[in-house]
Write a protein that holds these residues in place. Structure first.
Motif, PDB file in Angstrom:
ATOM      1  N   ALA A   1       0.811  -1.214   0.000  1.00  0.00           N
ATOM      2  CA  ALA A   1       0.000   0.000   0.000  1.00  0.00           C
ATOM      3  C   ALA A   1       0.843   1.262   0.000  1.00  0.00           C
ATOM      4  N   PHE A   2       2.169   1.147  -0.037  1.00  0.00           N
ATOM      5  CA  PHE A   2       3.011   2.336   0.027  1.00  0.00           C
ATOM      6  C   PHE A   2       4.038   2.321  -1.096  1.00  0.00           C
ATOM      7  N   LEU A   3       4.580   3.499  -1.371  1.00  0.00           N
ATOM      8  CA  LEU A   3       5.587   3.670  -2.420  1.00  0.00           C
ATOM      9  C   LEU A   3       6.842   4.293  -1.813  1.00  0.00           C
ATOM     10  N   PRO A   4       8.055   4.004  -2.331  1.00  0.00           N
ATOM     11  CA  PRO A   4       8.295   3.003  -3.382  1.00  0.00           C
ATOM     12  C   PRO A   4       8.069   1.599  -2.856  1.00  0.00           C
ATOM     13  N   ARG A   5       7.650   0.726  -3.743  1.00  0.00           N
ATOM     14  CA  ARG A   5       7.350  -0.642  -3.331  1.00  0.00           C
ATOM     15  C   ARG A   5       8.638  -1.402  -3.024  1.00  0.00           C
ATOM     16  N   PRO A   6       8.580  -2.307  -2.044  1.00  0.00           N
ATOM     17  CA  PRO A   6       9.783  -3.086  -1.696  1.00  0.00           C
ATOM     18  C   PRO A   6      10.189  -3.996  -2.846  1.00  0.00           C
ATOM     19  N   LYS A   7      11.474  -4.267  -2.910  1.00  0.00           N
ATOM     20  CA  LYS A   7      11.994  -5.174  -3.929  1.00  0.00           C
ATOM     21  C   LYS A   7      12.896  -6.210  -3.258  1.00  0.00           C
ATOM     22  N   GLU A   8      13.234  -7.245  -3.997  1.00  0.00           N
ATOM     23  CA  GLU A   8      14.043  -8.318  -3.435  1.00  0.00           C
ATOM     24  C   GLU A   8      15.364  -7.776  -2.896  1.00  0.00           C
ATOM     25  N   ASP A   9      15.780  -8.322  -1.764  1.00  0.00           N
ATOM     26  CA  ASP A   9      17.004  -7.950  -1.056  1.00  0.00           C
ATOM     27  C   ASP A   9      16.904  -6.621  -0.318  1.00  0.00           C
ATOM     28  N   ASP A  10      15.694  -6.067  -0.209  1.00  0.00           N
ATOM     29  CA  ASP A  10      15.499  -4.894   0.635  1.00  0.00           C
ATOM     30  C   ASP A  10      15.427  -5.324   2.100  1.00  0.00           C
ATOM     31  N   LYS A  11      15.912  -4.457   2.969  1.00  0.00           N
ATOM     32  CA  LYS A  11      15.703  -4.637   4.405  1.00  0.00           C
ATOM     33  C   LYS A  11      14.349  -4.013   4.733  1.00  0.00           C
ATOM     34  N   VAL A  12      13.475  -4.804   5.364  1.00  0.00           N
ATOM     35  CA  VAL A  12      12.112  -4.346   5.613  1.00  0.00           C
ATOM     36  C   VAL A  12      11.721  -4.605   7.068  1.00  0.00           C
ATOM     37  N   ILE A  13      10.644  -3.950   7.472  1.00  0.00           N
ATOM     38  CA  ILE A  13       9.989  -4.264   8.749  1.00  0.00           C
ATOM     39  C   ILE A  13       8.693  -4.977   8.419  1.00  0.00           C
ATOM     40  N   VAL A  14       8.487  -6.134   9.011  1.00  0.00           N
ATOM     41  CA  VAL A  14       7.292  -6.933   8.741  1.00  0.00           C
ATOM     42  C   VAL A  14       6.509  -7.112  10.032  1.00  0.00           C
ATOM     43  N   ARG A  15       5.199  -6.935   9.945  1.00  0.00           N
ATOM     44  CA  ARG A  15       4.321  -7.198  11.081  1.00  0.00           C
ATOM     45  C   ARG A  15       3.761  -8.610  10.935  1.00  0.00           C
ATOM     46  N   MET A  16       4.009  -9.438  11.932  1.00  0.00           N
ATOM     47  CA  MET A  16       3.551 -10.823  11.856  1.00  0.00           C
ATOM     48  C   MET A  16       2.074 -10.910  12.217  1.00  0.00           C
ATOM     49  N   LEU A  17       1.335 -11.655  11.402  1.00  0.00           N
ATOM     50  CA  LEU A  17      -0.077 -11.901  11.675  1.00  0.00           C
ATOM     51  C   LEU A  17      -0.206 -13.104  12.597  1.00  0.00           C
ATOM     52  N   GLU A  18      -1.405 -13.450  12.935  1.00  0.00           N
ATOM     53  CA  GLU A  18      -1.597 -14.555  13.883  1.00  0.00           C
ATOM     54  C   GLU A  18      -1.052 -15.853  13.282  1.00  0.00           C
ATOM     55  N   TRP A  19      -0.300 -16.571  14.082  1.00  0.00           N
ATOM     56  CA  TRP A  19       0.321 -17.834  13.663  1.00  0.00           C
ATOM     57  C   TRP A  19      -0.354 -18.961  14.419  1.00  0.00           C
ATOM     58  N   ARG A  20      -1.010 -19.846  13.679  1.00  0.00           N
ATOM     59  CA  ARG A  20      -1.849 -20.858  14.323  1.00  0.00           C
ATOM     60  C   ARG A  20      -1.291 -22.275  14.226  1.00  0.00           C
ATOM     61  N   GLN A  21      -0.539 -22.579  13.147  1.00  0.00           N
ATOM     62  CA  GLN A  21      -0.109 -23.963  12.933  1.00  0.00           C
ATOM     63  C   GLN A  21       1.400 -24.035  12.791  1.00  0.00           C
ATOM     64  N   ARG A  22       2.020 -24.840  13.630  1.00  0.00           N
ATOM     65  CA  ARG A  22       3.475 -24.909  13.681  1.00  0.00           C
ATOM     66  C   ARG A  22       4.084 -25.408  12.369  1.00  0.00           C
ATOM     67  N   HIS A  23       3.403 -26.327  11.674  1.00  0.00           N
ATOM     68  CA  HIS A  23       3.981 -26.903  10.466  1.00  0.00           C
ATOM     69  C   HIS A  23       3.873 -25.966   9.267  1.00  0.00           C
ATOM     70  N   LEU A  24       3.207 -24.814   9.416  1.00  0.00           N
ATOM     71  CA  LEU A  24       3.122 -23.817   8.359  1.00  0.00           C
ATOM     72  C   LEU A  24       3.927 -22.587   8.761  1.00  0.00           C
ATOM     73  N   ASN A  25       4.541 -21.936   7.792  1.00  0.00           N
ATOM     74  CA  ASN A  25       5.279 -20.706   8.095  1.00  0.00           C
ATOM     75  C   ASN A  25       4.326 -19.608   8.544  1.00  0.00           C
ATOM     76  N   PRO A  26       4.767 -18.741   9.471  1.00  0.00           N
ATOM     77  CA  PRO A  26       3.921 -17.605   9.841  1.00  0.00           C
ATOM     78  C   PRO A  26       3.768 -16.646   8.666  1.00  0.00           C
ATOM     79  N   GLU A  27       2.703 -15.879   8.685  1.00  0.00           N
ATOM     80  CA  GLU A  27       2.456 -14.888   7.641  1.00  0.00           C
ATOM     81  C   GLU A  27       2.543 -13.490   8.235  1.00  0.00           C
TER      82      GLU A  27
END
Length: 780
Positions: free
Chosen positions: A189-215
């Motif tokens: 939702a913001f510009l400039p858009r992130p690109k591969e190898d950028d350092k970013v801040i990510v907010r983790m959403l609810e993580w419910r299942q251990r065998h799946l990666n968090p989103e």
């Protein structure tokens, strides 16, 4: 609060049987309106780990369900340990080990609830080979995560990557082993858009299942990963640091004059004519202590320890004061500082720079001809520093006699320090000789103070300091090992004396103050240390006796693994902290000790300064009556001590991480050089997968992987004391010195791999000659 207490009291009753929510309400005889409050209170107590819920939604105290609440700390392998929450009036519980498969949905630093494993239940019937698994290996208790009570953090910094099917973020912290899946950048939702190898801040959403990666979702782009600017912003985010100050603080600073006025010095002792100087590191950004020296008639000297009077500018409970208290201390990252006070104060009016009037708090120490302290005094004063000295310049004045050689001592680069001061080659002979005489006279007294301190049981924990210097673009440029020499010791001894003298006087005056406390170590930790030292070949007796500790440190000093062993020793001790009681300082062997000498960078010292003002007034030595002194209650100091101990540990962790990042940056540059530099190293451990080493000059740790030892097949012998070649019997033993070159850097795992120089490939020309010879033999 009354309902919480009633619930805890009921659950702790010996006659209590686990009850559900409705049954608890009936037992507590709650009214209809109170039953809604009961539900909220139960959830609050569950989240805090104060109570636990067992089968059939019944509630108990955690201890009754064999549950323990605490902070979980991960290793890169995926396993973890839980540090149980302390219980008032109870001894601290030992950490609990968590296997990687038992960590659930926990992440590093989370507050979790764990159940101590019962081997008779959990592992009944589960066997590996003919040996049954147990929950205890040696003295270590194992547990498994039952519930996440509170996330340490919701946002993480990391590097944006993509695979064929999805985008993900690799967290900067290698102890978070799960990659976080994120939406494609085009959906941002913001510009400039992130690109591969950028350092970013990510907010983790609810993580419910251990065998799946968090989103998660990306909320900010910091720049290209591994570039100094992006790494710096990531550190600020992780440790909640900010070089900027709130608007209210900035506005308040505008009212502070950059110069000391005649009005400011009314009532103060005028010490501007005394010969005064500072001694600090090359890269010092601020200068909060200075020393003056006066020769006494008949011999002896009067030394003034002058400390920046920050309390003259930071008024209690002002916006500036509240922000300083919140920060707790300055944080010194490689190449920059996140100050406790705004630049106009920390590098300006409070900093004891050369040739400027400055307000100070003074401790006056009078020594006789033999260097024995005979008299002490205290005042609010004004000084004017004659010279800003670096440690290197002070050492030259101590050790060298030729003035031209002394003048050749260089100034620090301007971009690395808050003030360079005048170069020594600008000083006339008489000023340089006066400086030299002053430094040498001070050392005579300081060396005696130092000897006397060790005779009284103070521990010699001095270690070489490794500093990483950056270039003007912020990249790691050079690494320098600074020995803890006489120039450092000189200034330290007078600061230690001032800290002790002030603490003792405040205690005698029965004024509550903030002590710097270092508790006695746990005997069990010392016993573990004793065993470790014996493995390293050092003899040591009962380490609960201070004399045996002193003997051990003397051996460690000359040991090839001295730095590593000294780190192990420090880890066996308790962490120093701030407390409202004078409980003593184990390392310094002092009963009374407070932090007084660094108010620009530590809030604890500012607090002691305010109490010092009250002491001056009470003792009739008040020289600044216009400022009403602040006195703190013991409960205020207790709360403040706990807060400042936390901010100090957080800053230390940030500083360690900053050093690690810059070390990796420096050696990554080394790895790209066509002609690699050799480094001397010491082998610290031998494992099946290789040798662990410590570089002797940079104190960096790394590994020589077993795959790089290609001249033989090596295996571990003597319980991890060495690697031994099967065919040629070549031996690499712990403690051996070896030469290495950098092999590989993994910035994500924050690991450095080295190769032994005696295992480097042979020159290409020789390899080609051998190939031709083999070809001729094949043709024959």
């Amino acid at each position: 609060m009354a309902l919480e207490e009633s619930i805890i009291e009921l659950l702790g009753n010996k006659e209590y049987s686990p009850l559900r929510q409705e049954e608890l309400a009936d037992t507590l005889k709650l009214q209809k309106s109170e039953r809604k409050q009961l539900r909220r209170t139960l959830h609050k107590l569950l989240d805090e780990g104060v109570i636990a819920r067992i089968k059939k939604d019944r509630f108990v105290l955690p201890k009754d369900a064999d549950l323990v609440a605490g902070d979980i700390l991960f290793r890169q392998s995926g396993s973890a340990r839980v540090m149980p929450d302390p219980k008032p009036g109870q001894a601290a519980r030992e950490p609990l080990e968590i296997r990687s498969e038992d960590t659930g949905l926990a992440l590093h630093g989370d507050k979790v609830l764990v159940r101590v494993d019962d081997s008779n239940k959990r592992f009944e019937g589960r066997q590996r080979g003919n040996r049954r698994q147990d929950t205890r290996f040696g003295d270590q208790t194992y547990a498994r995560v039952i519930r996440i009570l509170q996330r340490k953090r919701e946002t993480f910094t990391g590097t944006l990557k993509r695979s064929r099917m999805f985008w993900y973020v690799i967290p900067d912290d290698p102890r978070i082993i799960q990659d976080i899946l994120v939406p494609p950048p085009e959906e941002s939702a913001f510009l400039p858009r992130p690109k591969e190898d950028d350092k970013v801040i990510v907010r983790m959403l609810e993580w419910r299942q251990r065998h799946l990666n968090p989103e998660g979702e990306i909320i900010e782009v910091l720049g290209l990963t591994h570039e100094p600017g992006a790494e710096f912003k990531a550190l600020l985010h992780k440790f909640e640091l900010s070089p900027e100050f709130p608007q209210a603080v900035s506005e308040q600073v505008l009212d502070v004059s950059p110069k000391v006025s005649s009005k400011d010095i009314v009532g103060r002792q005028d010490a501007r004519k005394l010969f005064t100087f500072t001694i600090d590191p090359d890269d010092a950004k601020d200068f909060d202590d200075a020393i003056s020296i006066e020769e006494k008639k008949g011999g002896g000297m009067r030394v003034g320890v002058h400390i920046a009077d920050v309390s003259a500018y930071v008024k209690h409970n002002s916006a500036l004061d509240r922000e300083a208290q919140k920060r707790g201390n300055s944080t010194y990252l490689v190449g920059c500082v996140i100050p406790m006070l705004p630049h106009a104060l920390s590098n300006g009016i409070c900093s004891l720079v050369e040739a400027e009037d400055r307000l100070v708090k003074s401790v006056w120490l009078e020594f006789d001809v033999k260097g024995t302290l005979r008299k002490k005094g205290f005042s609010n004063s004004v000084i004017r520093s004659n010279k800003r000295l670096t440690y290197g310049q002070a050492l030259a004045l101590l050790k060298k006699s030729d003035l031209d050689e002394i003048r050749a001592t260089p100034l620090p680069p301007a971009h690395q320090t808050g003030s360079t001061g005048r170069a020594l080659n600008e000083l006339k002979d008489d000023e340089l000789l006066k400086l030299q005489q002053g430094v040498r006279n001070l050392w005579k007294v300081a060396s005696k103070l130092r000897r006397d301190r060790f005779k009284k049981g103070s521990l010699e924990l001095d270690m070489p300091e490794v500093k990483i210097y950056v270039d003007e673009d912020g990249y790691a440029d050079r690494i320098v090992q600074h020995e803890y020499d006489e120039s450092h010791q000189l200034i330290e001894e007078f600061m230690l004396t001032a800290n002790e003298v002030v603490a003792r006087e405040l205690s005698l005056a029965k004024l509550p103050y903030l002590s710097r406390v270092h508790d006695e170590p746990d005997p069990e930790k010392l016993n573990e240390l004793r065993q470790q030292m014996q493995i390293a070949g050092l003899k040591c007796g009962d380490l609960t006796k201070r004399g045996e500790v002193t003997k051990l440190l003397a051996q460690v000093k000359d040991h090839p693994q001295g730095y590593t062993l000294r780190i192990s020793f420090l880890r066996s001790l308790k962490q120093a902290c701030y407390r409202a009681e004078a409980d003593g300082h184990y390392g310094l062997a002092k009963q009374f000790y407070a932090h007084f000498t660094s108010p620009i960078r530590r809030y604890s010292d500012l607090v002691v300064h305010r109490i010092f003002d009250f002491f001056l007034m009470k003792s009739g030595n008040d020289t600044a009556p216009s400022r009403p002194p602040k006195i703190y209650s013991k409960s205020e100091l207790d709360r403040m001590g706990e807060h400042l101990s936390i901010t100090e540990r957080s800053s230390q962790e940030a500083e360690r991480e900053s050093n690690k990042i810059k070390l990796l940056e420096y050696f990554e540059k080394e790895a790209t050089k066509p002609e690699k530099n050799e480094f001397e190293a010491v082998i610290t451990d031998a494992r099946n997968h290789g040798l662990f080493i410590e570089l002797t000059q940079t104190m960096a740790f790394g590994m020589v992987h077993i795959s790089t030892l290609q001249d033989d097949i090596y295996h571990v012998v003597d319980g991890g004391a060495a690697l031994l070649g099967r065919k040629m019997q070549k031996r690499y033993s712990v403690g051996d010195k070896v030469n290495v070159v950098i092999e590989r850097i993994d910035r994500f795992k924050r690991q450095m791999d080295f190769r032994l120089t005696d295992q480097l490939e042979k020159p290409k020309r020789r390899e080609r000659r051998n190939d031709k010879g083999q070809g001729r033999r094949r043709r024959k």
